[in-house]
Design a protein around this motif. Structure first.
Motif, short mmCIF file in Angstrom:
data_model
loop_
_atom_site.label_atom_id
_atom_site.label_comp_id
_atom_site.label_asym_id
_atom_site.label_seq_id
_atom_site.Cartn_x
_atom_site.Cartn_y
_atom_site.Cartn_z
N TYR A 133 0.82 -1.21 0.00
CA TYR A 133 0.00 0.00 0.00
C TYR A 133 0.86 1.26 0.00
N ALA A 134 2.02 1.22 0.68
CA ALA A 134 2.87 2.41 0.75
C ALA A 134 3.46 2.75 -0.61
N VAL A 135 3.80 1.74 -1.40
CA VAL A 135 4.45 1.98 -2.68
C VAL A 135 3.47 1.97 -3.85
N CYS A 136 2.56 1.00 -3.84
CA CYS A 136 1.66 0.81 -4.99
C CYS A 136 0.39 1.65 -4.91
N GLN A 220 7.52 -8.77 -5.70
CA GLN A 220 7.77 -8.63 -7.12
C GLN A 220 6.93 -7.49 -7.71
N LYS A 221 5.67 -7.43 -7.30
CA LYS A 221 4.80 -6.36 -7.79
C LYS A 221 5.26 -5.01 -7.25
N ILE A 222 5.67 -4.99 -5.98
CA ILE A 222 6.15 -3.73 -5.39
C ILE A 222 7.36 -3.20 -6.15
N PHE A 223 8.32 -4.06 -6.44
CA PHE A 223 9.52 -3.62 -7.14
C PHE A 223 9.20 -3.17 -8.56
N HIS A 224 8.24 -3.82 -9.18
CA HIS A 224 7.82 -3.41 -10.52
C HIS A 224 7.23 -2.00 -10.49
N ALA A 226 7.68 0.24 -8.03
CA ALA A 226 8.72 1.17 -7.56
C ALA A 226 9.64 1.57 -8.71
N LEU A 227 9.94 0.62 -9.60
CA LEU A 227 10.79 0.93 -10.75
C LEU A 227 10.11 1.90 -11.68
N LYS A 228 8.80 1.71 -11.91
CA LYS A 228 8.05 2.64 -12.76
C LYS A 228 8.01 4.03 -12.13
N GLN A 229 7.83 4.08 -10.78
CA GLN A 229 7.81 5.37 -10.10
C GLN A 229 9.15 6.08 -10.20
N ALA A 230 10.23 5.30 -10.07
CA ALA A 230 11.57 5.89 -10.15
C ALA A 230 11.81 6.49 -11.53
N ARG A 231 11.37 5.79 -12.57
CA ARG A 231 11.53 6.31 -13.93
C ARG A 231 10.68 7.56 -14.13
N SER A 250 9.51 9.67 -1.43
CA SER A 250 9.60 8.55 -2.37
C SER A 250 10.88 7.76 -2.13
N ASN A 251 12.00 8.45 -1.94
CA ASN A 251 13.27 7.77 -1.68
C ASN A 251 13.21 6.96 -0.40
N MET A 252 12.57 7.53 0.63
CA MET A 252 12.47 6.85 1.91
C MET A 252 11.64 5.57 1.78
N GLU A 253 10.52 5.67 1.05
CA GLU A 253 9.65 4.50 0.88
C GLU A 253 10.38 3.40 0.11
N ARG A 254 11.10 3.78 -0.96
CA ARG A 254 11.80 2.77 -1.76
C ARG A 254 12.91 2.10 -0.95
N LYS A 255 13.61 2.89 -0.14
CA LYS A 255 14.68 2.31 0.66
C LYS A 255 14.13 1.39 1.73
N ALA A 256 13.02 1.79 2.37
CA ALA A 256 12.39 0.94 3.37
C ALA A 256 11.91 -0.37 2.75
N THR A 257 11.34 -0.27 1.55
CA THR A 257 10.86 -1.46 0.86
C THR A 257 12.02 -2.39 0.52
N LYS A 258 13.11 -1.83 0.02
CA LYS A 258 14.28 -2.63 -0.33
C LYS A 258 14.85 -3.33 0.89
N THR A 259 14.94 -2.60 2.00
CA THR A 259 15.50 -3.19 3.22
C THR A 259 14.62 -4.32 3.73
#
Length: 343
Positions: A133-136, A220-224, A226-231, A250-259
């Motif tokens: 929910y935080a990313v998508c 997998q869906k989150i990273f997909h 997150a990648l679209k958001q980064a682009r 956005s950077n904080m959410e992506r880093k938290a998700t990656k961790t």
């Protein structure tokens, strides 16, 4: 566990010499036992201290009182209890090859072990939902992931795991249908979870394989996304000056998700060998060596040791909180409102 090496002597005895149905005992020389105790004690201490630091950090600093961190706190409490309640008796059982605390304590130990393992994977499942929910769906995050939702998630994790752990052991669902075979296999002085083929398969699928598959699919869906958001952010940045707060968030959410995805990966790596072996063992007529089973359990325990290390390596807020706790600054007035870096 068979730690014997060439040139190292050992001898077999019985856990209870006066009992005919006693389990065999293997006594290892001091040259093996002392290093093993040091090794296991090191794991226990690291697990206790690391998770205690996470617990204190999230509980003390108000900036860390977020939905995700509440679930992380529940996970840290689970790992801390595993180190305090489960690991010490398991250490003695592994090295001394006998259980001297009695059948009731064995059932409590086994039930709590199963319960805490299930709490961990359920916590990770709910963390993945939180990250989804935080990313998508960031616009719906605050309405979907509320304080009440988090409390419900934590209650489900602990209560359902309690029912599974204690219900399976004390209602003897794990040996349903093979009671006679278990009676012939059982001996005094041992403490292990014996499972029928049906129990092992159903338990492993429900406790590990299905939640693991769901979490992998979600990430997998989150990273997909997150990648679209980064682009998208990159394209926007090329056209105009972006909002500092939006980019930072956005950077904080992506880093938290990656961790947290790394935490999930470590969990799957640590527990997969055990659950694969857990299904195979009844199929091959329980021929997996007890020492191998015990070793795989300890590899699973290492997951609880590794989580705080992941936090310390990837989270700047944990490193700053760690320094403040060690230096005693958390005892200063208004320290709970200190600003921690979350970059």
């Amino acid at each position: 566990m068979n730690f014997s090496q060439p040139g190292m002597s050992e001898h077999s005895d019985f856990c209870y010499a006066s009992v005919n149905t006693s389990c065999p005992k293997t006594t290892y020389p001091t040259a093996i036992r002392i290093p093993l105790y040091i090794f296991f004690l090191t794991i226990i201490i690291l697990t206790m201290c690391g998770n205690l630091l996470v617990i204190i950090s999230i509980a003390h600093f108000k900036q860390l009182h977020t939905p995700t961190n509440c679930l992380v706190l529940s996970l840290a409490v689970t790992d801390f209890l595993l180190a305090v309640v489960i690991m010490p008796p398991s250490m003695v059982r592994t090295i001394e090859t006998c259980w001297y605390l009695g059948d009731v304590a064995c059932k409590l130990h086994s039930s709590t072990d199963v319960m805490l393992s299930n709490v961990s994977i359920l916590n990770l499942s709910f963390i993945s939902i939180d990250r989804y929910y935080a990313v998508c769906q960031p616009l719906h995050y605050r309405t979907k992931i509320t304080s009440v939702t988090i409390v419900i998630m934590i209650l489900i994790s602990w209560n359902l795991s309690f029912i599974i752990g204690f219900g399976m052991i004390f209602m003897k669902l794990n040996i349903l249908g093979i009671e006679d075979f278990y009676d012939n296999f059982h001996c005094f002085g041992g403490c292990f979870i014996f499972q029928s083929k049906t129990s092992a398969i159903i338990g492993s699928v429900l406790s590990f394989y299905i939640p693991g598959f769901i979490m992998i699919t979600i990430y997998q869906k989150i990273f997909h996304i997150a990648l679209k958001q980064a682009r998208s952010i990159h394209r926007t940045a090329c056209q105009q000056v972006p909002s500092g707060n939006s980019t930072s968030l956005s950077n904080m959410e992506r880093k938290a998700t990656k961790t947290l995805a790394i935490v999930l990966g470590v969990f799957l790596s640590c527990w997969s060998p055990f659950f694969v072996c857990n299904i195979i063992d009844p199929i091959i007529n329980y021929s997996v060596p007890p020492g191998l089973f015990d070793a795989l359990v300890w590899i699973g325990y290492l997951n609880s040791t590794s989580n705080p290390i992941v936090y310390a390596f990837f989270y700047s807020w944990f490193r700053k909180a760690f320094k403040m706790i060690i230096s005693g600054k958390i005892f200063q007035a208004h320290s709970s409102r200190a600003k921690l870096s979350t970059e």
